[in-house]
Write a protein that holds these residues in place. Structure first.
Motif, mmCIF file in Angstrom:
data_model
loop_
_atom_site.group_PDB
_atom_site.id
_atom_site.type_symbol
_atom_site.label_atom_id
_atom_site.label_comp_id
_atom_site.label_asym_id
_atom_site.label_seq_id
_atom_site.Cartn_x
_atom_site.Cartn_y
_atom_site.Cartn_z
ATOM 1 N N ILE A 112 17.130 -20.925 -19.104
ATOM 2 C CA ILE A 112 15.675 -20.927 -19.278
ATOM 3 C C ILE A 112 15.080 -19.615 -18.780
ATOM 4 O O ILE A 112 15.328 -19.194 -17.653
ATOM 5 C CB ILE A 112 15.056 -22.122 -18.530
ATOM 6 N N ASN A 113 14.297 -18.983 -19.636
ATOM 7 C CA ASN A 113 13.623 -17.718 -19.288
ATOM 8 C C ASN A 113 14.586 -16.678 -18.723
ATOM 9 O O ASN A 113 14.258 -15.958 -17.769
ATOM 10 C CB ASN A 113 12.480 -17.960 -18.307
ATOM 11 N N SER A 114 15.789 -16.649 -19.279
ATOM 12 C CA SER A 114 16.806 -15.662 -18.869
ATOM 13 C C SER A 114 17.094 -15.704 -17.369
ATOM 14 O O SER A 114 17.410 -14.685 -16.749
ATOM 15 C CB SER A 114 16.359 -14.250 -19.273
ATOM 16 N N GLY A 115 16.963 -16.901 -16.781
ATOM 17 C CA GLY A 115 17.311 -17.067 -15.375
ATOM 18 C C GLY A 115 16.242 -16.664 -14.392
ATOM 19 O O GLY A 115 16.528 -16.521 -13.193
ATOM 20 N N SER A 116 15.002 -16.537 -14.849
ATOM 21 C CA SER A 116 13.939 -16.080 -13.944
ATOM 22 C C SER A 116 13.014 -17.188 -13.466
ATOM 23 O O SER A 116 12.200 -16.972 -12.564
ATOM 24 C CB SER A 116 13.088 -15.008 -14.641
ATOM 25 N N LEU A 117 13.119 -18.396 -14.045
ATOM 26 C CA LEU A 117 12.124 -19.435 -13.773
ATOM 27 C C LEU A 117 12.594 -20.500 -12.786
ATOM 28 O O LEU A 117 11.888 -20.824 -11.825
ATOM 29 C CB LEU A 117 11.719 -20.110 -15.090
ATOM 30 N N VAL A 118 13.787 -21.086 -12.994
ATOM 31 C CA VAL A 118 14.223 -22.264 -12.248
ATOM 32 C C VAL A 118 15.344 -21.923 -11.277
ATOM 33 O O VAL A 118 16.398 -21.432 -11.686
ATOM 34 C CB VAL A 118 14.689 -23.376 -13.203
ATOM 35 N N ALA A 119 15.118 -22.191 -10.004
ATOM 36 C CA ALA A 119 16.141 -22.062 -8.969
ATOM 37 C C ALA A 119 16.540 -23.464 -8.518
ATOM 38 O O ALA A 119 15.708 -24.232 -8.051
ATOM 39 C CB ALA A 119 15.617 -21.264 -7.782
ATOM 40 N N SER A 120 17.819 -23.805 -8.682
ATOM 41 C CA SER A 120 18.309 -25.118 -8.303
ATOM 42 C C SER A 120 19.405 -24.944 -7.256
ATOM 43 O O SER A 120 20.366 -24.199 -7.473
ATOM 44 C CB SER A 120 18.872 -25.844 -9.534
ATOM 45 N N TYR A 121 19.251 -25.634 -6.123
ATOM 46 C CA TYR A 121 20.167 -25.487 -4.985
ATOM 47 C C TYR A 121 21.096 -26.697 -4.923
ATOM 48 O O TYR A 121 20.643 -27.842 -4.921
ATOM 49 C CB TYR A 121 19.374 -25.334 -3.688
ATOM 50 N N ASN A 122 22.399 -26.460 -4.864
ATOM 51 C CA ASN A 122 23.388 -27.530 -4.890
ATOM 52 C C ASN A 122 23.238 -28.496 -3.725
ATOM 53 O O ASN A 122 22.644 -28.173 -2.692
ATOM 54 C CB ASN A 122 24.798 -26.948 -4.882
ATOM 55 N N ALA A 123 23.846 -29.676 -3.894
ATOM 56 C CA ALA A 123 23.767 -30.704 -2.862
ATOM 57 C C ALA A 123 24.570 -30.347 -1.622
ATOM 58 O O ALA A 123 24.239 -30.793 -0.516
ATOM 59 C CB ALA A 123 24.251 -32.036 -3.430
ATOM 60 N N THR A 124 25.626 -29.587 -1.784
ATOM 61 C CA THR A 124 26.457 -29.201 -0.646
ATOM 62 C C THR A 124 26.609 -27.689 -0.604
ATOM 63 O O THR A 124 26.441 -27.001 -1.606
ATOM 64 C CB THR A 124 27.852 -29.849 -0.715
ATOM 65 N N GLY A 125 26.944 -27.185 0.567
ATOM 66 C CA GLY A 125 27.076 -25.744 0.774
ATOM 67 C C GLY A 125 26.674 -25.423 2.202
ATOM 68 O O GLY A 125 27.005 -26.164 3.131
ATOM 69 N N SER A 126 25.947 -24.340 2.384
ATOM 70 C CA SER A 126 25.483 -23.980 3.717
ATOM 71 C C SER A 126 24.557 -25.067 4.273
ATOM 72 O O SER A 126 23.947 -25.834 3.520
ATOM 73 C CB SER A 126 24.736 -22.646 3.670
#
Length: 326
Positions: A63-77
């Motif tokens: 979407i929008n060449s990756g400039s619009l939506v930031a989605s953070y995974n359930a696990t990680g830091s």
């Protein structure tokens, strides 16, 4: 209910599987940095469901060449930073955790989150503060190890008996039923499909396992719910989906196969819509409306991406009818 805590180690399933796992890059837990190395915060930030984290990584790129939506995974830091200033928050793991984090951001006017990913519908309809917007179809079945003597076909009655600990062995194999971690939408959905609740599943159940992680099935008696869409995505590995299947295979329920022709069988008995949850008072905000609301929204137009990650398309994509508190 008796919560059991056990350490589960991914099964070693042979040199070939290990080699394949080494080649498979893990899914990125956060949006990749900009080309100059600076953080890529994007316009809309979301957290929550493990089930839909990978498809949203794909949508965020498309979407929008990756400039619009930031989605953070359930696990990680342990923490994530969703804005350039004042937005370091604990990483939510699961649908309920993501919804709670969104509600906290709204109640405290932090501006840190815009949406939550959810694999369940409304659990509290006491207010209409949040809107659950469907974007795809998933289904949940059970998984066992492919090399186990456990049946690969069960009925709902058999599964219910397993998860109330009334059935303790099948085909001579002692059962060790597993459930996803607390706060998982798949956990609550699967229990509901079996006619159970948090108070009525049995004390033999280990409910500490990260959802959709077949590597946690490390003994012959292990059985766990598994998102069919996640299993398909882990099989096909579009984008950066991590293959967590291990030795697990999906089972059929009530005579219905979970996958047909390599795609989700939308006739599977335990099927569900998956959602993006947004504050109801933000539905007419331009970025929220354009991204999530209605069949012509940017998310709903990405049918190829939704299908690539194992989910079925739905006629009610973008609907804003379903509202609740959580």
């Amino acid at each position: 209910m008796n919560v059991k805590s056990r350490v589960r180690i991914g099964a070693v399933v042979g040199a070939a599987a290990l080699a394949l796992g080494a080649l498979a890059a893990p899914a990125s837990a956060d949006p990749a940095p900009n080309s100059n190395g600076t953080p890529n915060y994007r316009v809309l930030a979301g957290v929550g469901s493990d089930t839909t984290q990978d498809v949203f990584n794909g949508l965020g790129t498309s979407i929008n060449s990756g400039s619009l939506v930031a989605s953070y995974n359930a696990t990680g830091s342990t923490t994530i930073k969703t804005r350039a200033t004042n937005c370091v928050i604990p990483r939510p793991n699961g649908s309920s955790a993501g919804i709670n984090a969104l509600r906290n951001a709204v109640d405290n006017n932090t501006g840190c989150l815009d949406f939550a990913r959810s694999s369940r519908g409304v659990s509290n309809s006491s207010t209409t503060d949040l809107t659950f917007i469907p974007f795809g179809k998933d289904a949940v079945t059970f998984a066992v190890r492919g090399n186990s003597a456990l049946p690969k076909a069960l009925t709902t009655a058999q599964l219910t008996s397993i998860y109330t600990c009334d059935t303790t062995s099948l085909n001579g194999v002692a059962l060790t039923p597993l459930l996803p971690q607390a706060g998982s939408g798949t956990r609550s959905f699967f229990l509901g499909a079996l006619g159970l609740t948090e108070d009525t599943f049995g004390s033999c159940v280990d409910d500490t396992v990260q959802e959709h992680n077949g590597e946690a099935l490390n003994s012959a008696g292990d059985i766990a719910p598994y998102s069919i869409a996640q299993y398909i995505a882990q099989t096909n590995q579009p984008g950066d989906v991590a293959d967590r299947r291990g030795a697990s295979v999906l089972g059929s329920v009530d005579g219905v196969q979970p996958v047909t022709g390599g795609a989700l069988n939308t006739a599977f008995p335990y099927n569900r819509d998956v959602y993006n949850v947004v504050p109801t008072n933000k539905l007419t905000t331009a970025n929220i409306a354009d991204t999530f609301v209605g069949g012509t929204s940017k998310v709903c137009q990405q049918t190829a991406v939704i299908n690539d990650y194992g989910f079925g398309t739905i006629a009610n994509c973008g609907s804003t009818v379903l509202k609740g508190e959580s």
